[in-house]
Enzyme design. Structure first.
Site, PDB file in Angstrom:
ATOM      1  N   ILE A 157     -11.606  54.995 -11.540  1.00  0.00           N
ATOM      2  CA  ILE A 157     -10.548  55.963 -11.819  1.00  0.00           C
ATOM      3  C   ILE A 157      -9.437  55.865 -10.769  1.00  0.00           C
ATOM      4  O   ILE A 157      -9.664  56.125  -9.578  1.00  0.00           O
ATOM      5  CB  ILE A 157     -11.129  57.412 -11.880  1.00  0.00           C
ATOM      6  CG1 ILE A 157     -12.235  57.486 -12.962  1.00  0.00           C
ATOM      7  CG2 ILE A 157     -10.011  58.423 -12.146  1.00  0.00           C
ATOM      8  CD1 ILE A 157     -11.837  57.057 -14.364  1.00  0.00           C
ATOM      9  N   GLU A 363      -6.179  49.666 -18.589  1.00  0.00           N
ATOM     10  CA  GLU A 363      -5.490  50.244 -19.772  1.00  0.00           C
ATOM     11  C   GLU A 363      -5.639  49.337 -20.993  1.00  0.00           C
ATOM     12  O   GLU A 363      -4.712  49.176 -21.796  1.00  0.00           O
ATOM     13  CB  GLU A 363      -4.039  50.583 -19.440  1.00  0.00           C
ATOM     14  CG  GLU A 363      -4.017  51.617 -18.314  1.00  0.00           C
ATOM     15  CD  GLU A 363      -2.757  52.424 -18.197  1.00  0.00           C
ATOM     16  OE1 GLU A 363      -2.052  52.559 -19.211  1.00  0.00           O
ATOM     17  OE2 GLU A 363      -2.512  52.955 -17.099  1.00  0.00           O
ATOM     18  N   GLY A 364      -6.821  48.739 -21.102  1.00  0.00           N
ATOM     19  CA  GLY A 364      -7.146  47.846 -22.215  1.00  0.00           C
ATOM     20  C   GLY A 364      -7.012  46.400 -21.765  1.00  0.00           C
ATOM     21  O   GLY A 364      -5.918  45.960 -21.426  1.00  0.00           O
TER      22      GLY A 364
HETATM   23  N1  CAA Z   1      -3.045  56.311 -31.984  1.00  0.00           N
HETATM   24  C1  CAA Z   1      -3.636  57.261 -32.732  1.00  0.00           C
HETATM   25  N2  CAA Z   1      -4.851  57.103 -33.287  1.00  0.00           N
HETATM   26  C2  CAA Z   1      -5.496  55.945 -33.056  1.00  0.00           C
HETATM   27  C3  CAA Z   1      -4.941  54.910 -32.279  1.00  0.00           C
HETATM   28  C4  CAA Z   1      -3.656  55.133 -31.711  1.00  0.00           C
HETATM   29  N3  CAA Z   1      -3.057  54.223 -30.957  1.00  0.00           N
HETATM   30  N4  CAA Z   1      -5.825  53.878 -32.226  1.00  0.00           N
HETATM   31  C5  CAA Z   1      -6.882  54.259 -32.958  1.00  0.00           C
HETATM   32  N5  CAA Z   1      -6.693  55.493 -33.443  1.00  0.00           N
HETATM   33  C6  CAA Z   1      -7.573  56.280 -34.325  1.00  0.00           C
HETATM   34  C7  CAA Z   1      -7.889  55.528 -35.603  1.00  0.00           C
HETATM   35  O1  CAA Z   1      -6.897  55.748 -36.593  1.00  0.00           O
HETATM   36  C8  CAA Z   1      -9.222  56.117 -35.988  1.00  0.00           C
HETATM   37  O2  CAA Z   1      -9.018  57.377 -36.580  1.00  0.00           O
HETATM   38  P1  CAA Z   1      -9.475  57.697 -38.133  1.00  0.00           P
HETATM   39  O3  CAA Z   1     -10.941  57.395 -38.213  1.00  0.00           O
HETATM   40  O4  CAA Z   1      -9.136  59.140 -38.309  1.00  0.00           O
HETATM   41  O5  CAA Z   1      -8.653  56.776 -38.964  1.00  0.00           O
HETATM   42  C9  CAA Z   1      -9.881  56.388 -34.649  1.00  0.00           C
HETATM   43  O6  CAA Z   1      -8.840  56.456 -33.682  1.00  0.00           O
HETATM   44  C10 CAA Z   1     -10.864  55.305 -34.248  1.00  0.00           C
HETATM   45  O7  CAA Z   1     -10.150  54.089 -34.226  1.00  0.00           O
HETATM   46  P2  CAA Z   1     -10.872  52.685 -34.308  1.00  0.00           P
HETATM   47  O8  CAA Z   1     -11.849  52.677 -35.449  1.00  0.00           O
HETATM   48  O9  CAA Z   1      -9.808  51.641 -34.305  1.00  0.00           O
HETATM   49  O10 CAA Z   1     -11.709  52.678 -32.953  1.00  0.00           O
HETATM   50  P3  CAA Z   1     -12.549  51.533 -32.270  1.00  0.00           P
HETATM   51  O11 CAA Z   1     -13.812  52.113 -31.784  1.00  0.00           O
HETATM   52  O12 CAA Z   1     -12.619  50.327 -33.159  1.00  0.00           O
HETATM   53  O13 CAA Z   1     -11.688  51.202 -30.955  1.00  0.00           O
HETATM   54  C11 CAA Z   1      -9.971  50.214 -29.635  1.00  0.00           C
HETATM   55  C12 CAA Z   1     -10.374  50.833 -30.976  1.00  0.00           C
HETATM   56  C13 CAA Z   1      -8.520  49.833 -29.798  1.00  0.00           C
HETATM   57  C14 CAA Z   1     -10.790  48.970 -29.314  1.00  0.00           C
HETATM   58  C15 CAA Z   1     -10.134  51.287 -28.525  1.00  0.00           C
HETATM   59  O14 CAA Z   1     -11.499  51.561 -28.285  1.00  0.00           O
HETATM   60  C16 CAA Z   1      -9.494  50.914 -27.199  1.00  0.00           C
HETATM   61  O15 CAA Z   1      -8.277  50.981 -27.046  1.00  0.00           O
HETATM   62  N6  CAA Z   1     -10.294  50.528 -26.188  1.00  0.00           N
HETATM   63  C17 CAA Z   1      -9.780  50.239 -24.865  1.00  0.00           C
HETATM   64  C18 CAA Z   1      -9.799  51.463 -24.005  1.00  0.00           C
HETATM   65  C19 CAA Z   1      -8.947  51.295 -22.788  1.00  0.00           C
HETATM   66  O16 CAA Z   1      -7.782  50.935 -22.857  1.00  0.00           O
HETATM   67  N7  CAA Z   1      -9.519  51.629 -21.633  1.00  0.00           N
HETATM   68  C20 CAA Z   1      -8.781  51.594 -20.431  1.00  0.00           C
HETATM   69  C21 CAA Z   1      -9.213  52.700 -19.545  1.00  0.00           C
HETATM   70  S1  CAA Z   1      -7.948  53.722 -18.932  1.00  0.00           S
HETATM   71  C22 CAA Z   1      -7.346  53.001 -17.513  1.00  0.00           C
HETATM   72  O17 CAA Z   1      -7.500  51.831 -17.281  1.00  0.00           O
HETATM   73  C23 CAA Z   1      -6.564  53.940 -16.686  1.00  0.00           C
HETATM   74  C24 CAA Z   1      -6.290  53.644 -15.273  1.00  0.00           C
HETATM   75  O18 CAA Z   1      -6.784  54.350 -14.391  1.00  0.00           O
HETATM   76  C25 CAA Z   1      -5.243  52.669 -14.890  1.00  0.00           C
END
Ligand code: CAA
Length: 380
Positions: A157, A363-364
């Site tokens: 974090i 952030e992904g």
């Molecule tokens: N906006 C709004 N809704 C969204 C969305 C978006 N960008 N992306 C997905 N959703 C919604 C979908 O529409 C779906 O909703 P419904 O069922 O109602 O249609 C729901 O969310 C689930 O979506 P998915 O089925 O696509 O979910 P998934 O389990 O397949 O995962 C993923 C999708 C893109 C892989 C996601 O898990 C992801 O982005 N993972 C990476 C996480 C990440 O970035 N972590 C970084 C940590 S934070 C960090 O690093 C902070 C720091 O300190 C610097």
């Protein structure tokens, strides 16, 4: 198509450039070595309005657009990515999420202080066993009527020990999958909230990265952001904007390394002439310059999409994927152009190379960006 920046955007860019040269550059090597958080510099960035750049002035923000934010991120990151990640997390992951989806009471209580930089925030999604697979949260927020009981561990974090306000994503109802997830505002000092050890990192060593433990932390219901079950979408939407900030950070790291390499190649002589006169070096610079310009266009496009109210999930993922790749490749080449000097700390490029790597992870990861991009283009 108009690629020019407005007078205001140019002024903000210059202010950030001056700040980076005058306030971030002195001591950047020492802070990296000692893993020292840039406390004074963050305070000054708050005074300059960099900590809540896109927030409405009525909540203490600067009321600027996302393009201006990207310009600032680029300039700060040319010099000190450890400082710029503090700006990125506070602006895009904390202030933006609170302003877009928080209640008026939450905005008054938290956003007003976060946007001025009086306090900073953290965004807590990743866990020991759930980084990319964000729906597999193990942290639980059990509904107890007027409050939640929060239990679990968050990892890696940013601003882990320096933040005062933490946006924590947790599972309330596992049966409901992503629809059972909530985003809760947790304050430092709440009973049962413990800050774990600081990570000893490859890059962005001046930033403050910790694990966090929640042991039966009582969170009032009014600290939930949005409706019950909105937490996963909150995290996804917030990260889409966050990726513009990290893409701009990657762009800045690449541009910083390129500028140093270009300068060095015009000073350093080998075989009777400046090394820039050797095609082996000149062609490297040509590739770096071209890739950086392409990355810059993707970053501005994503920021512009957000400013114009368009969907920026795709453009922010493309900008982050490409800019972070350019950051990695460009910094490796910048070290190569510096030769032996590139391998020692005084010349800055080795730090930029180490800092570049995280932009392909947080952030992904790049692989996650490809999931977002491919799903988006195949949906049509
Ligand atoms: N906006 C709004 N809704 C969204 C969305 C978006 N960008 N992306 C997905 N959703 C919604 C979908 O529409 C779906 O909703 P419904 O069922 O109602 O249609 C729901 O969310 C689930 O979506 P998915 O089925 O696509 O979910 P998934 O389990 O397949 O995962 C993923 C999708 C893109 C892989 C996601 O898990 C992801 O982005 N993972 C990476 C996480 C990440 O970035 N972590 C970084 C940590 S934070 C960090 O690093 C902070 C720091 O300190 C610097």
């Amino acid at each position: 198509m108009d690629f020019s920046l407005s007078e205001e955007q140019l002024m903000i860019q210059e202010a950030a450039r001056d700040f980076a040269q005058n306030e971030l550059l002195p001591g950047v090597i020492e802070r990296d070595d000692a893993q020292k958080f840039p406390t004074e510099q963050v305070k000054k960035m708050g005074e300059l309005g960099f900590m809540g750049m896109m927030v409405d002035p009525k909540y203490g923000g600067s009321g600027l657009d996302t393009v201006s934010y990207a310009l600032v991120m680029e300039e700060l990151s040319k010099i000190d990515a450890s400082a710029s990640v503090v700006v990125s997390v506070n602006n895009s992951l904390v202030c933006w999420g609170l302003e877009a989806y928080g209640s008026e009471a939450q905005k008054q209580k938290y956003l007003t202080r976060l946007a001025t930089g009086e306090i900073i925030g953290a965004f807590c999604l990743s866990e020991p066993e759930a980084g990319s697979d964000a729906t597999s949260q193990k942290t639980t927020a059990i509904d107890k009527g007027d409050h939640y009981i929060l239990n679990g561990t968050k990892n890696w974090i940013t601003n882990g020990s320096t933040a005062e306000v933490y946006l924590v994503i947790a599972q309330t109802d596992r049966e409901k999958g992503h629809k059972g997830i909530n985003a809760l505002i947790v304050e430092k000092g709440m009973e049962g909230f413990e800050i774990g050890p600081k990570e000893n990192k490859l890059g962005i060593r001046g930033s403050d990265t910790h694990s966090l433990n929640f042991n039966d932390v009582k969170i009032p219901k009014e600290n939930r952001i949005g409706d019950d079950g909105f937490g996963f979408k909150f995290a996804m939407k917030t990260l889409s904007g966050g990726r513009i900030g990290i893409a701009a950070q990657a762009l800045g790291i690449a541009a910083g390394a390129y500028e140093l390499a270009k300068k060095y190649s015009k000073e350093r002589k080998a075989f009777g002439t400046e090394i820039a006169n050797h095609q082996a070096i000149a062609f490297k610079l040509a590739d770096m310059h071209t890739q950086i310009e392409a990355a810059r266009l993707l970053v501005y496009k994503a920021a512009n999409d957000k400013d114009n109210g368009g969907n920026y999930d795709l453009s922010s993922a493309m900008a982050k994927l490409y800019a972070s790749q350019v950051a990695m490749e460009t910094t490796v080449e910048a070290v190569q152009i510096h030769g032996g000097n590139g391998f020692v700390k005084d010349y800055h490029v080795e730090r930029l190379m180490r800092d570049a790597k995280i932009t392909q992870i947080y952030e992904g990861t790049s692989e996650i960006q490809k999931i977002v991009i491919s799903r988006s283009i195949l949906r049509d």
